[in-house]
Structure formats: C-alpha cells, structure tokens
Design an enzyme around this catalytic site. Structure first.
Site, PDB file in Angstrom:
ATOM      1  N   PHE A  65       0.843  -1.189   0.000  1.00 45.66           N
ATOM      2  CA  PHE A  65       0.000   0.000   0.000  1.00 45.66           C
ATOM      3  C   PHE A  65       0.879   1.240   0.000  1.00 45.66           C
ATOM      4  CE2 PHE A  65      -3.345  -2.642   2.341  1.00 45.66           C
ATOM      5  CZ  PHE A  65      -4.141  -2.782   1.219  1.00 45.66           C
ATOM      6  N   GLU A  66       0.381   2.234  -0.707  1.00 44.80           N
ATOM      7  CA  GLU A  66       1.095   3.491  -0.898  1.00 44.80           C
ATOM      8  C   GLU A  66       1.496   4.181   0.406  1.00 44.80           C
ATOM      9  OE1 GLU A  66      -1.008   5.402  -3.961  1.00 44.80           O
ATOM     10  OE2 GLU A  66      -0.129   7.361  -3.558  1.00 44.80           O
ATOM     11  N   GLY A  67       0.708   3.972   1.459  1.00 50.79           N
ATOM     12  CA  GLY A  67       1.014   4.596   2.740  1.00 50.79           C
ATOM     13  C   GLY A  67       2.337   4.111   3.331  1.00 50.79           C
ATOM     14  N   GLY A 146      -0.315   8.177  -6.211  1.00 53.28           N
ATOM     15  CA  GLY A 146       0.766   7.328  -6.715  1.00 53.28           C
ATOM     16  C   GLY A 146       0.444   6.708  -8.058  1.00 53.28           C
TER      17      GLY A 146
ATOM     18  N   HIS B 122       3.069  11.258  -6.582  1.00 53.63           N
ATOM     19  CA  HIS B 122       3.352  11.057  -5.156  1.00 53.63           C
ATOM     20  C   HIS B 122       4.855  10.840  -4.923  1.00 53.63           C
ATOM     21  CE1 HIS B 122       1.342   9.333  -1.266  1.00 53.63           C
ATOM     22  NE2 HIS B 122       1.883  10.499  -1.092  1.00 53.63           N
TER      23      HIS B 122
END
Lengths: 268, 330
Positions: A65-67, A146, B122
């Site tokens: 996950f991007e987090g 992202g 990002h």
C-alpha cells in the site's frame, strides 16, 4: 450460510442478477493475481480483489500500500477508506515511508500495479486529473496520487466500469501513462519498464496488441456479446473470433467479498 | 518554490538555535513562527496524522498567502482554501477521501481559478522533500515522464506561472545517456508535524506509518511539532532507535491531545467517521457556504482546543479512540 448463499449454491451456477457490477470486477481481477506475486494495490476494488485473492488461490500474495505498508492482511469488515491509514497495516511484514514503498516500484520489486480508473483510452492511458481542457476544466478531479508512479513503473491491471464515456478515443489528460500513442512511444518517453497488461471491466477482460499497443478484447463475461462491448466503447475495439468467455463468480468468491465489505463501501 | 540557494540554506540553518534546549510552548506561540507568504509543509498523509491543532491555530491567527505542500491532501486542503490561508497547494492528490467522492470545496476554488492545486506524482513529492533533506537541488526519477502531469509542471501546461515556479526538467543521465526526470528540492520555510510522543527538546518517536515526515523535518528551515504527549528525555534515551525526528531540526513543541482530530493518529484514534460524514454533508450543496459555516463553528467560535473537541463530541471521540487502540488487538 445465509439464505442467499444457500439459494445460490443450490442453483449451482450464478447468473448476472446474483452479483453487482463491482462484485464482478472484484472477482475477475482477483483471479488475475498469482500466488507469490507482489502487488501494489490502490484503494477500492483493487484492495478488495487483492484480499480476495489472498483468501482463495493466492495465500502468499504480498500486498503493498502506498502509505508505506508491505504485506498486510486486512481484516474483514474493517476496510480502510484510503491506503494511508492504520487499518492498512494489520499483520504487515514491514512499514516504510511513502517514498520508500514507491521507490520499490522504480527498483523493480513490484510484479503488478493494480488500480481503478475514471477514464481510459485505446492505448491504456488513464485520466484522474481533469475532465475537459486542463487549463479550463469542466471538473477538477483529485489527481494522480501514486497512480502515475505505479503506471510508469509496473505491469498494470486496471479495474473499472465499462461505459462509453469512460472508454474514450483519447483521454482529456494523461495522468497515468499506458502506451501513450502506441507502438514504442512509451519507451521513447523514458518509460522502458512496465505498461498495461489487463483492463478488467464488468463486460469483459481487455488486453493490448503486442505491436500496435491498442486495446483489444481477451474475454467476455457470461451473457455479454461482442456487440455489447463494442457499443459501450468510444473507440474501435477489436474482438477476436476465438474470444473466450469467463467463468462466472462462484458462491464462495462472492461470500468472501460480502464478508470483507459488509457495508458495501466498495461493492455497491 | 524555486530551490533555495545552497548558501542561503546553510545560512538559515546556521542562524537557528539548534542547541539541546527546552522548546515547549502553546499553539498560539507556535503560530507566531509562521509568517505570511511562507511555504508550509504539512506532515502525515490523507486522513492520517494530520496536524490539525496547528492548522486550527494558524487559521485563528489569520495567516495569509501561504504556499502549502503535503504528500496527499484531504479535508485540511479545503480548510486552507476556505479560510483564506492559502490559494496555492502543492500535492499529489486532493479530496476528502475516496469514499466521499471528489471534494466539492476543492472543485469550487480551483475551477473558478481562485486557487491553484499544483499536481505532482506522489513519488515526485517524496523525492522533492528528500532532495531538500539531502541538501541537493534536485533528484532524478523515472516516473511522470510521458504524462500530462509533467506537462503541467514543466512549462507546456499552466506553469511556470511566475518566476518562483520550479519546473521539473527532463535530463540525460551523465553515465548511461537515459532520459530521466529531475525534480526540484523542496525546503519548506516551516514544517508542521504531529507525533505520538516527543520530549521537551523535540526528539520525536513515531508509531506506525511515518509517511514523508522524516524527510520533511530534515528539509524544512523550521519545524513545529505537536504531540499527543511530552515525555521525559530519559524515556527517549531508553529507546533512541525509536527516535525518528531529531531535536536539532525542531523549533517548537506543543502538547495537544487529540491533535489530529477529526483525522487519525496511529494506535491512538482512527478518523472520526461520523464527523467526516457530517463535514461532507455540510459542503455538499453549497460548498463555500458550508465550509464557512464549518469554520465558524469549529475554528472561530471555540474558546480553546478542548472546546473544539467538545463541539466534535465525546461520543465521537470515544468511538475514534476505541477503534484506534484496536490496532494492537489480535
């Protein structure tokens, strides 16, 4: 077993009225993921499908996950509303910074990038930034997050609803690049790795021609004809004569999805 | 946001009192460290570890013309526009959250061109902060190439709007000849970051996801930490491996329980979902009037932070805390 599930299992094979379009998307895209792969998953259907794959044929699937999360097992009924919250971290192997997890894409540690889409074109370019002219937009959308990084650096699966207004000749804005203008234009732009692999919709599964990089039909879902899928696409979409039909969702797959998302956050 | 000249960056660092000293103060005192026109970087991501108490204090202090950057923006982005604190946000994604749909406040301000939402990927945001943290003017990367996101920030789209706009530039690798993208460093004037605990000197220990906060703290020319709890320096020294932000980068420490409300603070509370639903509803029909009413009720009227939390409500707070602490359940 719920009454509904009993009814379905008695019937044997499920018909389209037994599941929603989002559930179909979830099941069909989960089946494309292979055990042992590392998949970078966006929120929504990709997240749901990746968990479904873990709970069926791919128990060793590593989700990113991007987090900044590597290898979690998200709990049923506690789906995260974004990929950046504590719910995403449950039983993970490792937590890193956002920059670090995104750099794993660039380094080549991600097998599949998996996200949803708002608008796509015949070369698999995705738009999630502007509807209309970017300098004078009709609608300002949330943007890339992202998405651009994932699509630039990994082999991609995209899950989205099949509508003519979403499948357009040319996207208003390339947020996340597919094959750009087809042929070798992606590599020429400085993107030698990754690219669109499959687009999963509620009508079928789409792939891309190896030479021209144009979108084409790989398989149709049960009850969907070549004419249906062409009618819902805003550009010429080739359907090969030997096109296959997908197996309908099984009661087991649907039961898992419904247990995961009881409030239908993502599957309404 | 043109990269700061290296000599200026070093000079600004030299001028700060970086000694091991106590720097605990109030929200109001910390707000004085932010000047109109500053570049403000915000820690956390989406609805997680958003330093809302500090944002609340900056809105109440009527700061103006800030350029605000963050990895991903959620409802705080709406607050920046609607309060007049900023008309220029730099981020990769901006809306309340995917389950609430596209932010109507963001749409109202950007589509009428009263405010800018400068969009970078990002990873580009991450590498821009990292370049700032490393003391180099740019870093090379391999995404954004071939996209219109690049077009918008490299001169063939809306930018450069003015001389201060630092555009991304494609470059040829001096070793391999490959095409790479150079993204310019961000060295924010001030960073605001919320943590679970730190000492009076500003040694901060973070639980869970760190997002881009460590790079942001290193990149910034000034750092304000808000913290759920100020702990002793002895406690920090028992587990120095857990210290993620060092005292030498920190200029202010403010103790604020529930300092991210209504967003999440890892391991302590999850987002306040009913309140987030209420906000979405308030801004659904007339986004600007709704946001103004929200600001009045939750930002301007409360007499202090405790009053703000009371207005959100005890039931919400307990629910968020119950869900938040559940992260440690098996």
């Amino acid at each position: 077993m719920t009454i509904e599930a009993t009814r379905m299992s008695l019937a044997g094979t499920l018909a389209p009225q037994d599941y929603t379009a989002s559930e179909l998307l979830g099941v069909m895209s989960a089946r494309l993921l292979k055990d042992g792969q590392t998949v970078f998953a966006g929120v929504g259907i990709p997240l749901l499908a990746a968990i479904l794959a873990q709970k069926t044929h791919a128990p060793g699937l590593t989700i990113l996950f991007e987090g900044g999360v590597i290898g979690p097992f998200v709990e049923a009924g506690k789906l995260p509303p974004s990929t950046n919250e504590q719910r995403c971290t449950r039983r993970a192997n490792m937590l890193v910074s956002i920059t670090e997890v995104l750099l794993m894409l660039q380094r080549g540690y991600v097998d599949v990038g998996f996200m949803g889409g708002a608008q796509i074109d015949r070369y698999g370019n995705l738009n999630s930034s502007y509807i209309g002219d970017a300098r004078n937009p009709k609608i300002r959308l949330p943007g890339t997050g992202g998405g651009n990084d994932i699509a630039s650096l990994a082999d991609m699966i995209v899950a989205m609803k099949h509508e003519k207004r979403r499948f357009v000749e040319k996207v208003d804005f390339i947020t996340s690049p597919g094959f750009i203008n087809g042929g070798q234009t992606r590599a020429a732009a400085g993107l030698p790795a990754g690219g669109m692999f499959r687009v999963v919709t509620d009508l079928g599964i789409l792939g891309f021609d190896a030479e021209t990089r144009q979108m084409m039909v790989v398989a149709l879902h049960p009850g969907v004809t070549a004419a249906d899928i062409k009618a819902n696409t805003g550009f010429e979409l080739p359907v090969p004569a030997d096109v296959t039909t997908t197996e309908p969702p099984t009661p087991e797959e649907l039961a898992i999805l419904r247990e995961l998302d009881p409030e239908q956050l993502y599957t309404a | 946001m043109t990269p700061l000249a290296y000599s200026d960056l070093r000079q600004r660092t030299r001028e700060r009192d970086r000694s091991l000293r106590e720097k605990v103060m109030s929200l109001e005192e910390a707000a004085k460290l932010v000047s109109d026109g500053d570049h403000l970087a915000v820690g956390g991501c989406t609805a997680s570890r958003t330093p809302f108490a500090m944002i609340w204090a900056l809105v109440r202090a009527s700061k103006r013309d800030l350029t605000v950057s963050r990895s991903i923006m959620s409802t705080e982005g709406d607050i920046f526009y609607a309060s007049g604190l900023s008309t220029h946000l730099i981020t990769s994604w901006f809306s309340q959250g995917i389950v609430w749909g596209v932010s109507k406040v963001m749409r109202a301000y950007t589509e009428s061109k009263r405010a800018r939402f400068e969009e970078w990927s990002h990873m580009a945001m991450g590498l821009r902060y990292r370049a700032g943290a490393m003391g180099v003017p740019f870093l090379p990367m391999r995404s954004m190439l071939g996209s219109d996101v690049l077009g918008m920030v490299s001169g063939d789209g809306e930018g450069p709007a003015d001389a201060s706009f630092a555009a991304a530039k494609t470059m040829e690798c001096p070793f391999t000849g490959e095409t790479l993208l150079a993204v310019p460093a961000l060295n924010p004037d001030v960073a605001i970051i919320h943590v679970q605990r730190c000492d009076a000197y500003g040694n901060a220990q973070l639980d869970g996801l760190t997002f881009m906060d460590i790079d942001i703290a290193m990149a910034a020319n000034r750092v304000i930490l808000t913290t759920e709890r100020v702990v002793s320096n002895e406690q920090i020294r028992r587990h120095p491996d857990q210290t993620k932000i060092g005292f030498f980068t920190v200029d202010a420490v403010v103790e604020v329980p529930f300092g991210c409300a209504p967003h999440e603070c890892y391991g302590l509370y999850e987002p306040f979902y009913s309140h987030m639903d209420m906000y979405a509803e308030m801004t659904a029909r007339d986004p600007e009037a709704g946001a103004r009413a929200y600001l009045e009720r939750f930002y301007h009227e409360p007499k202090d932070w405790a009053d703000y939390l009371s207005r959100i409500g005890m039931a919400e707070l307990l629910d968020a805390q119950r869900r938040g602490s559940g992260i440690y359940d098996d």
